[in-house]
Design a protein around this motif. Sequence first.
Motif, mmCIF file in Angstrom:
data_model
loop_
_atom_site.group_PDB
_atom_site.id
_atom_site.type_symbol
_atom_site.label_atom_id
_atom_site.label_comp_id
_atom_site.label_asym_id
_atom_site.label_seq_id
_atom_site.Cartn_x
_atom_site.Cartn_y
_atom_site.Cartn_z
ATOM 1 N N ASP A 60 50.459 40.358 6.693
ATOM 2 C CA ASP A 60 51.838 40.546 6.239
ATOM 3 C C ASP A 60 51.883 41.234 4.878
ATOM 4 O O ASP A 60 52.919 41.786 4.491
ATOM 5 N N LEU A 61 50.763 41.190 4.139
ATOM 6 C CA LEU A 61 50.704 41.837 2.833
ATOM 7 C C LEU A 61 50.429 43.337 2.938
ATOM 8 O O LEU A 61 50.496 44.051 1.942
ATOM 9 N N GLU A 62 50.093 43.802 4.135
ATOM 10 C CA GLU A 62 49.857 45.225 4.357
ATOM 11 C C GLU A 62 51.190 45.924 4.600
ATOM 12 O O GLU A 62 52.059 45.390 5.282
ATOM 13 N N SER A 63 51.348 47.112 4.027
ATOM 14 C CA SER A 63 52.594 47.838 4.195
ATOM 15 C C SER A 63 52.304 49.325 4.348
ATOM 16 O O SER A 63 51.738 49.953 3.446
ATOM 17 N N ASN A 64 52.684 49.874 5.472
ATOM 18 C CA ASN A 64 52.512 51.309 5.737
ATOM 19 C C ASN A 64 51.091 51.788 5.480
ATOM 20 O O ASN A 64 50.881 52.825 4.848
ATOM 21 N N GLY A 65 50.108 51.007 5.930
ATOM 22 C CA GLY A 65 48.709 51.409 5.786
ATOM 23 C C GLY A 65 48.131 51.194 4.409
ATOM 24 O O GLY A 65 47.033 51.669 4.123
ATOM 25 N N THR A 66 48.855 50.523 3.534
ATOM 26 C CA THR A 66 48.333 50.224 2.203
ATOM 27 C C THR A 66 48.226 48.713 2.018
ATOM 28 O O THR A 66 48.819 47.931 2.761
ATOM 29 N N TYR A 67 47.488 48.332 1.008
ATOM 30 C CA TYR A 67 47.207 46.936 0.724
ATOM 31 C C TYR A 67 47.712 46.602 -0.677
ATOM 32 O O TYR A 67 48.000 47.507 -1.466
ATOM 33 N N PRO A 68 47.804 45.316 -1.016
ATOM 34 C CA PRO A 68 48.212 44.972 -2.382
ATOM 35 C C PRO A 68 47.307 45.675 -3.394
ATOM 36 O O PRO A 68 46.126 45.917 -3.121
ATOM 37 N N LEU A 99 33.919 34.588 -0.319
ATOM 38 C CA LEU A 99 33.132 35.752 0.092
ATOM 39 C C LEU A 99 33.635 36.284 1.427
ATOM 40 O O LEU A 99 33.815 37.498 1.596
ATOM 41 N N LYS A 100 33.893 35.412 2.375
ATOM 42 C CA LYS A 100 34.396 35.862 3.678
ATOM 43 C C LYS A 100 35.744 36.558 3.524
ATOM 44 O O LYS A 100 36.018 37.569 4.172
ATOM 45 N N ASN A 101 36.587 36.029 2.634
ATOM 46 C CA ASN A 101 37.889 36.649 2.377
ATOM 47 C C ASN A 101 37.717 38.074 1.847
ATOM 48 O O ASN A 101 38.385 39.009 2.300
ATOM 49 N N ALA A 102 36.814 38.252 0.890
ATOM 50 C CA ALA A 102 36.563 39.585 0.335
ATOM 51 C C ALA A 102 36.015 40.525 1.404
ATOM 52 O O ALA A 102 36.428 41.694 1.495
ATOM 53 N N ILE A 103 35.093 40.019 2.201
ATOM 54 C CA ILE A 103 34.533 40.831 3.287
ATOM 55 C C ILE A 103 35.638 41.275 4.241
ATOM 56 O O ILE A 103 35.708 42.444 4.640
ATOM 57 N N ASP A 104 36.517 40.348 4.590
ATOM 58 C CA ASP A 104 37.579 40.674 5.537
ATOM 59 C C ASP A 104 38.553 41.708 4.982
ATOM 60 O O ASP A 104 38.949 42.635 5.692
ATOM 61 N N TRP A 105 38.932 41.597 3.704
ATOM 62 C CA TRP A 105 39.832 42.593 3.118
ATOM 63 C C TRP A 105 39.198 43.985 3.143
ATOM 64 O O TRP A 105 39.860 44.977 3.469
ATOM 65 N N ALA A 106 37.934 44.076 2.819
ATOM 66 C CA ALA A 106 37.284 45.390 2.762
ATOM 67 C C ALA A 106 36.943 45.932 4.144
ATOM 68 O O ALA A 106 36.624 47.108 4.283
ATOM 69 N N SER A 107 37.035 45.087 5.160
ATOM 70 C CA SER A 107 36.756 45.551 6.518
ATOM 71 C C SER A 107 38.010 46.075 7.224
ATOM 72 O O SER A 107 37.915 46.689 8.283
ATOM 73 N N ARG A 108 39.178 45.846 6.630
ATOM 74 C CA ARG A 108 40.406 46.358 7.233
ATOM 75 C C ARG A 108 40.314 47.887 7.274
ATOM 76 O O ARG A 108 39.674 48.515 6.449
ATOM 77 N N SER A 109 41.000 48.466 8.208
ATOM 78 C CA SER A 109 40.885 49.907 8.441
ATOM 79 C C SER A 109 41.346 50.723 7.235
ATOM 80 O O SER A 109 42.407 50.441 6.677
#
Length: 197
Positions: A60-68, A99-109
Motif C-alpha cells: 500500500d506504500l507503493e505508488s505509481n511504481g515508486t516507493y517511500p 533483515l528479511k524486511n530489507a531484503i523484501d523491499w529491495a526485491s520489489r520490481s
Amino acid sequence: MEAVTAIKPLIRVAAISGSLRKGSFNTGLLRAAIELTKESVPGMEIEHIDISPLPLINTDLESNGTYPPVVEAFRQKILEADSILFASPEYNFSVSAPLKNAIDWASRSPNVWADKPAAIISAGGGFGGGRSQYHLRQIGVFLDLHFINKPEFTLNAFQPPQKFDADGNLVDEVARERIKQVLVSLQAFTLRLQGKK
C-alpha cells in the motif's frame, strides 16, 4: 628497478546488519570489516547501510511504481554497490525480521539484488548464526544473489576468549583475520563476475 604492482579496481560493498541493537555483535563484525578494508584489503570500500528506518513492507506504500523515499534511497544504495556483505544474526533458526524486511523491499520490481556477489558473516550463541546463513542463501537463490561458498564465517560470541568489548567492537584477532579472508574472497569473486580478473 621498481616492482610494478597491479592496481585492483575499486569494489564498492554495501554492508547490512540484520540486527538493530545498539551494541550488536553483528554490526560489530561490519565495523571490523570496514576497518580491515582500510588497513589491509586495498581496492575495497565498505559502506554500512542502516536498515532501521525502513518501514515494514506494505505494498500500500507503493505508488505509481515508486516507493517511500527512505526505501528508494536504500534500493539505490544496493543498486550502486558492486557486492553485498550481510551480517546475519540468527533468530529462531532463521534470519532476523529486520533483515528479511530489507531484503523484501529491495526485491520489489525491479529486483536490485540481482546478479550481485555476496558474502555472509555472523555472530551469536551456539552455532554463531550458522543456521541463519543457510536460510539467507536459500533466499538468495530466488533473488539471483551469488554467495561466495568459502570461507564461511560464524562466531560464537560467548565462547572464551573474549570476542567483543562492551560496545560490541570485535577485539578477537583470530576472528578479524578470518573476516579479512572472507573479504579477500568476496573481492576476488566480484572481480571474476565482473570479468576483471
